[in-house]
Write an enzyme that holds these catalytic residues in place. Sequence first.
Site, PDB file in Angstrom:
ATOM      1  N   THR A  52     -86.680  14.866 -51.994  1.00 29.27           N
ATOM      2  CA  THR A  52     -86.744  15.817 -52.871  1.00 29.27           C
ATOM      3  C   THR A  52     -86.199  17.090 -52.113  1.00 29.27           C
ATOM      4  O   THR A  52     -86.256  17.272 -50.927  1.00 29.27           O
ATOM      5  CB  THR A  52     -88.269  15.846 -53.254  1.00 29.27           C
ATOM      6  OG1 THR A  52     -88.228  16.651 -54.665  1.00 29.27           O
ATOM      7  CG2 THR A  52     -89.286  16.474 -52.089  1.00 29.27           C
ATOM      8  N   CYS A  57     -92.529  24.652 -55.138  1.00 25.84           N
ATOM      9  CA  CYS A  57     -93.337  23.245 -55.485  1.00 25.84           C
ATOM     10  C   CYS A  57     -93.867  22.687 -54.252  1.00 25.84           C
ATOM     11  O   CYS A  57     -93.415  23.051 -52.984  1.00 25.84           O
ATOM     12  CB  CYS A  57     -92.156  22.440 -55.860  1.00 25.84           C
ATOM     13  SG  CYS A  57     -91.460  22.913 -57.350  1.00 25.84           S
ATOM     14  N   HIS A  74     -93.963  15.493 -56.875  1.00 32.12           N
ATOM     15  CA  HIS A  74     -93.272  16.751 -56.748  1.00 32.12           C
ATOM     16  C   HIS A  74     -93.915  17.635 -57.847  1.00 32.12           C
ATOM     17  O   HIS A  74     -93.476  17.588 -58.947  1.00 32.12           O
ATOM     18  CB  HIS A  74     -91.825  16.647 -56.894  1.00 32.12           C
ATOM     19  CG  HIS A  74     -91.229  17.962 -56.815  1.00 32.12           C
ATOM     20  ND1 HIS A  74     -89.667  17.914 -56.175  1.00 32.12           N
ATOM     21  CD2 HIS A  74     -91.169  19.231 -57.145  1.00 32.12           C
ATOM     22  CE1 HIS A  74     -89.363  19.191 -56.148  1.00 32.12           C
ATOM     23  NE2 HIS A  74     -90.215  20.006 -56.738  1.00 32.12           N
TER      24      HIS A  74
END
Length: 208
Positions: A52, A57, A74
């Site tokens: 990711t 985030c 996430h």
Amino acid sequence: MKLRAARAFDPVANARSRASPLLYRDTQLNADVVKVLPAEYFCTERDLALMTVLGSCVAACIRDPIAKVGGMNHFMLPDGEVTDGVPARYGSHAMELLINELLKHGASRQRLEAKVFGGGNVLKGFTSQPVGTRNAEFVIAYLSNERVQVISQDLGGIHPRKVCFFPVTGRALVKRLPHAHDDVVAAEESAYKSRLQETPVSGSVELF
């Protein structure tokens, strides 16, 4: 290639995302890779890599080293009311969803260990209680309350990160991306901010 892994998708989220996990072969890593997008989570007992890219985030990478099962989430905000069927966008839900999925895959809550990444304050103009800092503080507090040991972390700062996690072995790779040239992450998170603003949220939530 067919995946024997669990992915939780809500029909609403599906409409904005993809119907199945994005699986590709990374020749540099010499591994099959599943890409985990914002507001998603993935759990597997297979020898895969989970990848990711994070700005403000946070991704929690949690595994049971004995059962050799692990996963990644996430999330984009610490908490909020789920009004559009996408609970994994909020840390308070994303953490519970991932842990429950791990337990379904045979993990033991007492053996869980975590590596956490992200929470960078990568976007300008949000210096008062920036969301990246709030996300980072949330994930550490949540795991402490759940008595899940954090064995590694790379949180905060101003840089976005590319994270690769191998659930079976627990290996994690982090690459800090150039802040000045992070157009992709900034555009993605700004676009998500716009979508969030179209949906009512509870409380006073600073959106990025």
